[in-house]
Enzyme design. Structure first.
Site, PDB file in Angstrom:
ATOM      1  N   SER A  57     -23.787 -56.848  22.886  1.00 18.44           N
ATOM      2  CA  SER A  57     -22.526 -57.291  21.751  1.00 18.44           C
ATOM      3  C   SER A  57     -21.186 -58.592  22.094  1.00 18.44           C
ATOM      4  CB  SER A  57     -21.942 -55.791  21.388  1.00 18.44           C
ATOM      5  OG  SER A  57     -21.201 -55.598  20.202  1.00 18.44           O
ATOM      6  N   LYS A 111     -25.134 -60.112  19.322  1.00 14.22           N
ATOM      7  CA  LYS A 111     -24.467 -59.229  18.457  1.00 14.22           C
ATOM      8  C   LYS A 111     -23.098 -59.460  18.183  1.00 14.22           C
ATOM      9  CE  LYS A 111     -23.117 -54.880  17.690  1.00 14.22           C
ATOM     10  NZ  LYS A 111     -24.011 -53.118  18.352  1.00 14.22           N
ATOM     11  N   LEU A 112     -22.509 -60.334  17.409  1.00 15.71           N
ATOM     12  CA  LEU A 112     -21.453 -60.400  16.638  1.00 15.71           C
ATOM     13  C   LEU A 112     -21.000 -59.153  16.043  1.00 15.71           C
ATOM     14  CD1 LEU A 112     -21.667 -63.920  15.654  1.00 15.71           C
ATOM     15  CD2 LEU A 112     -21.380 -63.631  17.570  1.00 15.71           C
ATOM     16  N   LYS A 113     -19.513 -58.656  16.443  1.00 15.43           N
ATOM     17  CA  LYS A 113     -18.664 -58.358  15.834  1.00 15.43           C
ATOM     18  C   LYS A 113     -17.900 -59.026  14.425  1.00 15.43           C
ATOM     19  CE  LYS A 113     -19.111 -54.370  18.235  1.00 15.43           C
ATOM     20  NZ  LYS A 113     -19.422 -52.882  17.238  1.00 15.43           N
ATOM     21  N   ASP A 163     -21.977 -56.589  13.468  1.00 19.38           N
ATOM     22  CA  ASP A 163     -22.214 -55.125  13.187  1.00 19.38           C
ATOM     23  C   ASP A 163     -20.539 -55.337  12.542  1.00 19.38           C
ATOM     24  OD1 ASP A 163     -21.449 -52.931  15.911  1.00 19.38           O
ATOM     25  OD2 ASP A 163     -20.798 -53.083  13.726  1.00 19.38           O
ATOM     26  N   ASN A 165     -19.298 -52.403  11.990  1.00 18.56           N
ATOM     27  CA  ASN A 165     -18.063 -51.328  11.869  1.00 18.56           C
ATOM     28  C   ASN A 165     -17.022 -50.642  10.995  1.00 18.56           C
ATOM     29  OD1 ASN A 165     -17.597 -52.405  15.134  1.00 18.56           O
ATOM     30  ND2 ASN A 165     -18.177 -50.147  14.827  1.00 18.56           N
ATOM     31  N   GLU A 186     -24.812 -54.521  10.504  1.00 25.25           N
ATOM     32  CA  GLU A 186     -24.852 -53.078  10.938  1.00 25.25           C
ATOM     33  C   GLU A 186     -23.164 -52.826  10.329  1.00 25.25           C
ATOM     34  OE1 GLU A 186     -25.245 -53.515  15.545  1.00 25.25           O
ATOM     35  OE2 GLU A 186     -24.030 -50.980  15.743  1.00 25.25           O
ATOM     36  N   ASP A 213     -25.042 -47.285  11.924  1.00 24.82           N
ATOM     37  CA  ASP A 213     -25.243 -46.909  13.177  1.00 24.82           C
ATOM     38  C   ASP A 213     -24.318 -45.819  12.612  1.00 24.82           C
ATOM     39  OD1 ASP A 213     -22.692 -48.201  15.641  1.00 24.82           O
ATOM     40  OD2 ASP A 213     -23.308 -46.217  15.321  1.00 24.82           O
ATOM     41  N   LYS A 269     -27.929 -44.239  18.986  1.00 24.02           N
ATOM     42  CA  LYS A 269     -27.365 -43.789  19.980  1.00 24.02           C
ATOM     43  C   LYS A 269     -26.650 -42.410  20.678  1.00 24.02           C
ATOM     44  CE  LYS A 269     -23.096 -47.256  18.737  1.00 24.02           C
ATOM     45  NZ  LYS A 269     -22.147 -47.660  18.810  1.00 24.02           N
ATOM     46  N   GLY A 271     -24.850 -48.834  22.561  1.00 25.47           N
ATOM     47  CA  GLY A 271     -24.568 -48.719  22.800  1.00 25.47           C
ATOM     48  C   GLY A 271     -22.665 -48.343  22.709  1.00 25.47           C
TER      49      GLY A 271
HETATM   50  C1  LIG Z   1     -16.234 -49.770  20.918  1.00 29.74           C
HETATM   51  S1  LIG Z   1     -17.797 -50.446  20.314  1.00 29.74           S
HETATM   52  C2  LIG Z   1     -18.150 -48.820  20.288  1.00 29.74           C
HETATM   53  C3  LIG Z   1     -18.777 -49.045  19.261  1.00 29.74           C
HETATM   54  C4  LIG Z   1     -19.983 -50.606  19.702  1.00 29.74           C
HETATM   55  N1  LIG Z   1     -20.795 -50.691  20.572  1.00 29.74           N
HETATM   56  C5  LIG Z   1     -21.512 -51.796  20.897  1.00 29.74           C
HETATM   57  O1  LIG Z   1     -20.594 -52.924  20.403  1.00 29.74           O
HETATM   58  C6  LIG Z   1     -22.304 -52.294  21.813  1.00 29.74           C
HETATM   59  C7  LIG Z   1     -21.561 -51.819  22.990  1.00 29.74           C
HETATM   60  C8  LIG Z   1     -22.119 -52.014  24.821  1.00 29.74           C
HETATM   61  O2  LIG Z   1     -22.578 -52.475  24.573  1.00 29.74           O
HETATM   62  O3  LIG Z   1     -22.505 -50.354  25.107  1.00 29.74           O
HETATM   63  C9  LIG Z   1     -21.265 -50.278  18.476  1.00 29.74           C
HETATM   64  O4  LIG Z   1     -20.694 -50.529  17.008  1.00 29.74           O
HETATM   65  O5  LIG Z   1     -22.404 -51.074  18.174  1.00 29.74           O
HETATM   66 MG   LIG Z   2     -22.533 -50.613  15.258  1.00 26.50          MG
END
Ligand SMILES: CSCC[C@@H](NC(=O)CCC(=O)O)C(=O)O
Ligand SMILES: [Mg+2]
Length: 369
Positions: free
Chosen positions: A136, A162-164, A190, A192, A215, A240, A264, A292
Site C-alpha cells: 500500500s 495499491k495507491l491511496k 484505495d 478510504n 477500494e 473494506d 481485515k 492490513g
Molecule cells: C492507516 S490506514 C489502515 C487502513 C488501510 N490499510 C492499508 O492501506 C494497508 C496497510 C498495511 O499494509 O498494513 C486500508 O484502508 O486498507
Molecule cells: Mg482500505
C-alpha cells in the site's frame, strides 16, 4: 481453557516513513498487544488493530482498552471455560468493538493452538505455503516522490501496487504510474471513503487504466451508493470499511455493491469471522484479499496464514515488516521473490521478542480474570 487474565500492552512503533491516506497522516503506529494467560500458564498473543484516533473506523486504542477492561475480559472470565470458537458468542451482547473482540479471540485461539500444536494456517484451512504480497502506497507530496516509492517497491519484488487516493490525487498519479511502469503492473486504488456518488463521472476517468479494483470509494454505510457506482464505472468495486461480518458481506454482494472484498480480521471481529466471510465470498464467486492495518509481526503472522486460504486469489496488503517498521517486535517478515512464508509453528507461529516489545511498550495493564 481457564482464563487467568489478560495483559494489555500499549505499543507505539515509529513508521519508517509517513503514511498518508485520505483521512490523515501517520508517523507512528499506536496499537494494543494482548497477552492472554490461561490458568495453566499457557500464553496466547493477540493484536488489536485500532488506530490512536477513530478516523478509520469508530474504534480507537483507548476505547478498545476500556471495553476490554470493563466488559470483554470480565465477560469471558465469567463464562467459565474459555473456547476460542465461543468467544464471539460470549461477547455478542456487547455491541460493536470488533477490533477489541477480534484481538481477544486471537489471543485465546493462539493459546489453544499452541497447546494443541496446531498452526493458524491449519486451523483456518490454508492451502498454500507462501502468499504473494502487495504493498500500500500512501498519498505523496509530489508525483516524482510517488514514482520513486512505487519503483522502489517494485524493485523489492512486490507483485501488486495499491495507491491511496483522494479528491485531487487520483487520476493523475494513476496515469503517471501507468506511464512509468507500464500496463502489466497489478495496480489498484484505495479511497478510504473519500468520494460520493456525485463523483461517479470523475471516478469513471480511472476506467482506462485497467485497475484491479477501486477500494471503498464511498462512506462505509453507503452500500446502495456503491451498488449504483458499480453500474456507472468499469473498475471493479472492492469494499473494506463496509464489510464488518459475513452477513454484511452477503448483503453487499447480493446488492451488487462489491465485486471484490478486502478481508481485515480486526475490522470483522477476528480470524474465525474472516474465514466465514471468505466462505461466503467464495460461494458467490467473489475474490477476496487480505487487508492490513500496519500490524506488527504478531498480527502479520496471522494475516499471512489467513491469506493462504483458497479464496484469497488476489495479492493482499501483507507486506514485509520493513514496509512500516525498522525493527519489528517479532522476527521480521522478509519478502522473498514477492512472497512471504506462511508460519508453520503452533498458534500464530511467532513470538514477540521480550526486549523489543518492552522498548516500544508505553504502558502495561494486567486485567485479572
Ligand atoms: C492507516 S490506514 C489502515 C487502513 C488501510 N490499510 C492499508 O492501506 C494497508 C496497510 C498495511 O499494509 O498494513 C486500508 O484502508 O486498507
Ligand atoms: Mg482500505
Amino acid at each position: 481453557m481457564k482464563l487467568h487474565g489478560v495483559e494489555l500492552m500499549h505499543v507505539s512503533m515509529p513508521l519508517v516513513s509517513p503514511f498518508r491516506t485520505s483521512f490523515g497522516t501517520q508517523t507512528t503506529r499506536d496499537l494494543l498487544v494482548l497477552r492472554v494467560v490461561a490458568a495453566d500458564g499457557t500464553e496466547g498473543w493477540g493484536e488489536c488493530v485500532t488506530m490512536a484516533d477513530p478516523v478509520y473506523s469508530s474504534e480507537y486504542v483507548e476505547g478498545a482498552a476500556d471495553v476490554l477492561r470493563r466488559y470483554l475480559v470480565p465477560a469471558l472470565a465469567a463464562g467459565g471455560d474459555v473456547d476460542a470458537s465461543r468467544v464471539a458468542t460470549t461477547l455478542s451482547r456487547f455491541k460493536g468493538h470488533r477490533m477489541a473482540k477480534g484481538a481477544l479471540e486471537m489471543g485465546v485461539l493462539d493459546a489453544e493452538l499452541r497447546v494443541e500444536g496446531r498452526s493458524f494456517a491449519r486451523e483456518l484451512g490454508a492451502v498454500h505455503d507462501t502468499v504473494p504480497c502487495g504493498v500500500s502506497v500512501g498519498i505523496m507530496d509530489s508525483i516524482p516522490a510517488l514514482l520513486d516509492a512505487v519503483g522502489g517497491y517494485l524493485d523489492e519484488g512486490y507483485v501488486r501496487i495499491k495507491l491511496k487516493i483522494e479528491p485531487g490525487w487520483d487520476v493523475d498519479p494513476v496515469r503517471e504510474v501507468r506511464e512509468r511502469f507500464g500496463d502489466d503492473v497489478l495496480l489498484q486504488v484505495d479511497a478510504n471513503t473519500a468520494y460520493t456518488l456525485a463523483d461517479a463521472r470523475h471516478l469513471a476517468r480511472l476506467d482506462p487504466f485497467d485497475l484491479l479494483l477501486i477500494e471503498q470509494p464511498l462512506e462505509e454505510e453507503d452500500i446502495l451508493g456503491h451498488a449504483d457506482l458499480a453500474r456507472l464505472i468499469r473498475t471493479p468495486v472492492c469494499l473494506d470499511e463496509s464489510i464488518v461480518s459475513a452477513q454484511s458481506a452477503a448483503a453487499a454482494i447480493r446488492l451488487g455493491a462489491c465485486q471484490v472484498v478486502n478481508i481485515k480480521p480486526g475490522r470483522v471481529g477476528g480470524y474465525l469471522e474472516s474465514r466465514r466471510i471468505h466462505d461466503v465470498c467464495v460461494a458467490n464467486g467473489v475474490p477476496v484479499w487480505c487487508g492490513g492495518m500496519l500490524e506488527t509481526g504478531i498480527g502479520r503472522a496471522a494475516n499471512v496464514a489467513l491469506a493462504a486460504l483458497p479464496g484469497f486469489t488476489m495479492p493482499g496488503d501483507t507486506s514485509a515488516s520493513d514496509r512500516y517498521y525498522r525493527t519489528d517486535i517479532t522476527e521480521p517478515f522478509v519478502l522473498d521473490h514477492g512472497t512471504l512464508p506462511v508460519p508453520t509453528g503452533p498458534g500464530i507461529g511467532v513470538l514477540p521478542d521480550p526486549d523489543r516489545l518492552a522498548e516500544v511498550t508505553t504502558r502495561r495493564e494486567w486485567i485479572p480474570a
